[in-house]
Every structure is written in C-alpha cells, then in structure tokens.
Enzyme design. Structure first.
Site, mmCIF file in Angstrom:
data_model
loop_
_atom_site.group_PDB
_atom_site.id
_atom_site.type_symbol
_atom_site.label_atom_id
_atom_site.label_comp_id
_atom_site.label_asym_id
_atom_site.label_seq_id
_atom_site.Cartn_x
_atom_site.Cartn_y
_atom_site.Cartn_z
ATOM 1 C CG ASP A 48 6.617 4.103 12.185
ATOM 2 O OD1 ASP A 48 7.369 3.187 11.792
ATOM 3 O OD2 ASP A 48 6.000 4.811 11.399
ATOM 4 N NE ARG A 89 -1.676 0.326 4.278
ATOM 5 C CZ ARG A 89 -1.137 1.139 5.158
ATOM 6 N NH1 ARG A 89 0.157 1.106 5.420
ATOM 7 N NH2 ARG A 89 -1.875 2.021 5.786
ATOM 8 N N GLY A 138 11.732 6.021 11.980
ATOM 9 C CA GLY A 138 11.584 4.822 11.165
ATOM 10 C C GLY A 138 11.076 3.642 11.989
ATOM 11 C CD GLU A 159 -10.927 17.253 23.633
ATOM 12 O OE1 GLU A 159 -11.027 16.076 24.011
ATOM 13 O OE2 GLU A 159 -11.905 17.961 23.355
ATOM 14 C CG ASP A 197 11.259 2.029 3.030
ATOM 15 O OD1 ASP A 197 11.103 2.915 3.900
ATOM 16 O OD2 ASP A 197 10.613 0.974 2.996
ATOM 17 N NE ARG A 210 -7.321 23.596 14.818
ATOM 18 C CZ ARG A 210 -6.279 23.463 14.015
ATOM 19 N NH1 ARG A 210 -5.081 23.805 14.429
ATOM 20 N NH2 ARG A 210 -6.427 22.971 12.803
ATOM 21 C CD GLU A 219 6.565 -3.276 6.110
ATOM 22 O OE1 GLU A 219 5.616 -3.939 6.583
ATOM 23 O OE2 GLU A 219 6.691 -2.068 6.264
#
Ligand SMILES: *[C@@H]1O[C@H](CO)[C@@H](O)[C@H](O)[C@H]1NC(C)=O
Ligand SMILES: *[C@@H]1O[C@H](CO)[C@@H](O)[C@H](O)[C@H]1NC(C)=O
Ligand SMILES: *[C@@H]1O[C@H](CO)[C@@H](O)[C@H](O)[C@H]1NC(C)=O
Length: 555
Positions: free
Chosen positions: A303, A165, A301, A285, A173, A283, A498
């Site tokens: 995450d 995707r 990288g 929350e 990468d 702004r 991946e």
C-alpha cells in the site's frame, strides 16, 4: 505534474479517511467529532498517534465530556489549548497498553554468528540480535479485561513489534521477524507470536492486518502456515504442529471462500485468489468501489503501488484514484497460497494423514495449472498479474513476477531458467543497493525507487534454490548488495530501517525494524561464509519526506 500534486493530496486525504472511517464504523465511542477536531487542530504530526491512545474512562463519559466542551464553542473549532486539555484529561499516550517486556529466552552469542566470516558483519549481526530486546512488547491484562477502552486487540503472548510508530503486531512482517528470532534461538518468543496468530484466526476466522481494531476487516498476505513451518523446522515439535494444523486449515478456508475467483480460460475452469475487502461504509461520499480497492490494496501489504493502479486501457499506468486491487489476480498471493497448500500437505503427511495430504497436493497441482494458464507468459518467461476485467496480463516489472520461483510452483523445469533470464533482462538488477519494487516512479512507497526487505528475501531465497549455478550466483550477489546497503546504513545511523531507496541519497523511513532485522539475519546466516562488509559508502543523507510518512500510515 498537476496529476501528481492531486495524487499526493489524495494520499493525505485517504490516509486521514481510513483512520476516521474505520474508527467511526467500529467504535461509537471514539466518534467522528473528536477525531475531526484533533485532526483539524493538527495536534499530532502522526494521524496514527491519536487513534492509538487509550481512553481513561468509559466511552460514553468521554463523549459526554466532549459534547460539553463542544457546546462552549458552538459555531467554531475548539481552541487547540482546550482540546489539548481535554485529551490530557481523557486519554493516555499511545503505548500505555504495553508493559515493557524483555524476551525471557534472549541470550548472548547464538550459534549462527560463528558462521559469519567477516568480522565487522559478525559484530553487526550481534547488534541486530541485541535489537530484539528493545522490540519486545507485552499487552497489559487490562486490555483483556476492558477492551472497550483500547484500540489494541488483546493477544495472550508477548510480541516483537516492527518498531517506529507501529506499536502493535503486524501480520506478514512477523514471518521475517519469526525467522530472525529462530536464528537468535528465541523459540519461546517465536512460539508465543505464532500462538497469537492462531488465537486471532480462532477469533476472527482469519488473521487481521494488525493488532488494532481498525484492522479488523482486512487481512494481509497469509504467511501463518509458513511461520509454523519455520518453527517446526527449528524445533521438530510435532505436538505443536498437531494443534496448529486445524487452525491453519481454517485460515486457508477463509482465503478459498472469501478471497477466491472462479473463471474459465480456453474452456477450462480455474480458481485463483485475489485481495478484496467488503465495503462497509456505503453512506460516505467517496466512491464505494475505490474505497474497497484501497482497503484491498492495504490487505495486499503493498500500500500503495502502481501494481494496483490500472488506467482506462488496462495498464499499470494509473494513479491512486484508479486503484483496482480487487480486479487483479496477483502472482505473489497465488504463489504464496500454492506454497501454503504444499506445506499443509507436508504437515498432514508428517502426522500420518495421507488422505488429507493428497487433497492439499491436488489443490497445489490445480493452482499450478491455473497459474500457468492465466499468469505465465511463455514469451516473456515470467508470471504476471492477471486483470479480471480486461482478461489480460500486466507486463510491468515487479519482483512478485518471480514469486512462483520462490514458491516452486511450476510444472516445467525450463520455466525457472526462463524466469532468471527474464529477471536479467528486466533492468531491475542495475541498482547497487538492491532490487527495486518496480521500475515506475509513481511517488508511492511500493514502487521505484524503494526496495523492501521481504521482496529481496523472497527473490534471493527463490534463486538460491534453483539448480543452475548462474541462479545461485545471482542470489549470492543480491544478498551481498542488500547486506552492504543495510550495513552501511547501520554504520552511519546506528539503526535498521523499514525500507531502502535506490537513490544515491538513501531514503530510509522508521527505525526498528522487525522485518529488516529478520531478513538481514537470514542472509547473514545463509551467506555468512562469503559476505563482506567492504566497499564504498553508497548512502549520503537521511531524508524523511512527508509524503512517505503519510503513505505509511496505511501500513
Ligand atoms: C451560532 O449559529 C446560530 C445559527 O447559525 C446562531 O443562531 C447563533 O447565534 C450562533 N451562536 C454564536 C455564539 O455565535
Ligand atoms: C466469508 O464469507 C461468508 C459469506 O460467503 C461470510 O458469511 C463470512 O462472514 C466471511 N468470513 C469472514 C471472516 O469475513
Ligand atoms: C495507459 O497506459 C498505457 C501504458 O503506459 C499507455 O500506452 C496508454 O496510453 C494509457 N492509456 C490512457 C488512457 O492513459
């Protein structure tokens, strides 16, 4: 267990918010309400789908049409069928901004294949080489002429995308993709990809995380200088080096001005780097600091990972809610910048600029000293992330603890021996499929049990360059494990993935896949004489767990 569930929930919410907020912040035309309704109606499995769609007409017209539609159902959600009609009328499917593009420099039988002794692996190497043909993309000129209709950032040259995707270029990468392309003798494609990154540095002052406007505020591990180094080694093109060098220095300046911290240790001043992204949405929350640190986590990288989760006593034992990326000086980022400094010095030397070369050499020496003062732990024999708040190191295992070995960024030769010993004692070598990202099963994708191609490659490359036979053997052993894992998966699914899971029932997500292919080609090239395809099948089933695919949204 409740904590876990809540974390998964937070993961989903954060993924959702990332995309919405970044769009709302950057693009008035793709306003919150449309996205909100699309998300609520669950029209697409993948949140990234909608934000990658192209507008068919001017933003204001689409917004006006949406307002009309909303007025038809003032107090409730727009029915899904109506919403679908609206999307069909006003948006195109993702990917329409690309022209199909077959790399013009692709040709059969690049030389590296002949160095692969095992016949099955050689055929596999050839199939990976063939995959470049399906991952090439060229952005249409219309994106350049009408940027307001697209989330895609225009770049002038065709790219090889990661796959799945990820329908655009990604920063770090691309380093492994380019290394793979160079082995495939596709220097023109590699050149174009590097030109795109140089173009982005000229435009933004740094390389954004990826080629979409929702990535405009953060970068990724800075590998551009090393891409140019790989290209130069393959082509010896000094003219290109001369043109690229000022842009590489501009990127380096960004990391030193916008991503560095000055601190004192034992009376000495040091400067080291970290990932940090400025908050832009006061702004909302969600706690601003957490929000910033989640973005900084995306910039790293990794995450996400327990590496950035810090509990209240300063250990890697927190949850996503305790993401504290910006309070950490990461070993791998600093090792990478050290290697960049030495590479920039070598470029200047090549071009005859001895004074500039000396300045970068000094910068690398200063950084090495700082890393030894703050990150190196003599007792454990490795480098560890440093916590700026607790002024202590984090001693969990991550392959990044050995990044200074890869970068060759240390002053004492015995440090490398100690680091190999540390690795052997860490427990991270106990897995037949590769080296996991950590030994902590946090439920995050950059943790146990996942193993990522770039981390395998950095570890193997680092060990392979050490002087001891022991380290070289370990490198070759890890290369064999990784190649076998990838090959067996390819045999079964006819695809490259991946990342890979250490579980016996392998878990692979997203086909393609740029950096996996690049790393496999590099290992096949380096160890082709000895690698074998033999051995029993380790992977049983292909799983696509929801949690992982959601986390990947933040790639
Ligand atoms: C919508 O809500 C408002 C105020 O809550 C009310 O005055 C109005 O009649 C409602 N409209 C419909 C169509 O239900
Ligand atoms: C870097 O920081 C400076 C302020 O120190 C700021 O003016 C500049 O815009 C930042 N650069 C980027 C590319 O964010
Ligand atoms: C933080 O993590 C450490 C290491 O796992 C643990 O010993 C400590 O109890 C944790 N502290 C809190 C408050 O959870």
């Amino acid at each position: 267990f409740i904590g876990r569930k809540w974390d998964l929930f937070l993961n989903i919410i954060v993924g959702f918010l990332f995309i919405i907020f970044e769009w709302v912040a950057l693009e008035i035309y793709c306003s919150g309400p449309i996205l909100h309704q699309v998300q609520e109606a669950k029209l697409f499995d993948d949140d990234k789908y909608f934000v990658d769609m192209k507008l068919k007409s001017a933003p204001a017209d689409v917004l006006a049409a949406f307002k009309l539609l909303s007025n038809e159902s003032p107090n409730s959600s727009i029915p899904a069928t109506k919403l679908k009609e609206f999307l069909d009328a006003n948006f195109e499917k993702p990917g329409t901004e690309f022209e199909t593009w077959m790399p013009t420099d692709w040709h059969e039988k690049p030389k590296f294949l002949s160095g692969i002794a095992d016949e099955k692996l050689r055929m596999w190497g050839e199939e990976i080489h063939n995959l470049w043909k399906s991952l090439g993309r060229k952005i249409q000129n219309n994106v350049k002429d009408h940027p307001e209709l697209y989330s895609q950032i225009y770049t002038p040259h065709p790219v090889v995308v990661p796959g799945g995707r990820f329908r655009e270029l990604y920063y770090w990468d691309s380093y492994w993709v380019i290394n793979g392309l160079l082995l495939s003798e596709m220097t023109e494609t590699a050149h174009g990809m590097i030109q795109n990154f140089l173009f982005l540095v000229n435009r933004y002052g740094f390389v954004p995380n990826g080629g979409r406007i929702y990535y405009e505020r953060r970068s990724q591990p800075p590998f551009l200088t090393l891409m140019v180094e790989s290209y130069y080694e393959a082509t010896k093109d000094q003219q290109f080096l001369r043109e690229a060098l000022p842009v590489l220095e501009k990127e380096y300046e960004f990391w030193m001005q916008n991503r560095s911290v000055a601190l004192k240790e034992s009376g000495l001043d040091h400067v080291l780097n970290r990932y940090i992204v400025e908050a832009d949405l006061p702004r909302y929350e969600l706690k601003q600091q957490l929000w910033m640190d989640l973005k900084a986590g995306a910039e790293s990288g990794w995450d996400f990972t327990s590496r950035w989760f810090i509990n209240s006593t300063g250990h890697n034992d927190g949850t996503l809610r305790e993401t504290r990326t910006s309070q950490i000086l990461p070993t791998d980022l600093n090792a990478l910048l050290c290697r960049n400094e030495r590479t920039l010095a070598s470029f200047h030397r090549l071009l005859g600029n001895t004074e500039s070369a000396a300045l970068y050499d000094q910068a690398a020496a200063r950084r090495t000293k700082a890393m030894e003062a703050l990150l190196w732990d003599a007792e454990r024999g490795a480098w560890f992330d440093y916590n700026l708040v607790t002024h202590s190191k984090h001693f969990e295992f991550y392959p990044s603890n050995l990044a200074p070995v890869w970068a060759r960024c240390y002053s004492q030769p015995e440090m490398e021996e100690k680091a190999v010993k540390y690795l052997k004692g860490s427990g991270a070598l106990d897995f037949p499929n590769g080296v996991p990202t950590s030994l902590r099963e946090s439920g995050q994708q950059w943790d146990y049990p996942n193993a990522w191609p770039p981390l395998q490659h950095m570890l193997i490359e680092g060990l392979s360059k050490l002087s001891s036979e022991d380290a070289k053997n370990l490198a070759s052993n890890l290369a064999q494990r990784w190649i076998k894992t990838n090959w067996l998966a390819y045999e079964k699914y006819k695809a490259m993935f991946e990342k890979v899971s250490m579980f016996s029932g392998c878990l692979f997500v997203f086909l393609g896949f740029g950096w996996t292919n690049g790393v496999a080609l590099q290992l096949l090239d380096q160890y082709g004489a000895t690698l074998t395809s033999g051995g029993r099948r380790v992977c049983v089933d292909l799983l696509l767990p929801l949690a992982v695919s959601i986390a990947l949204m933040l790639h």
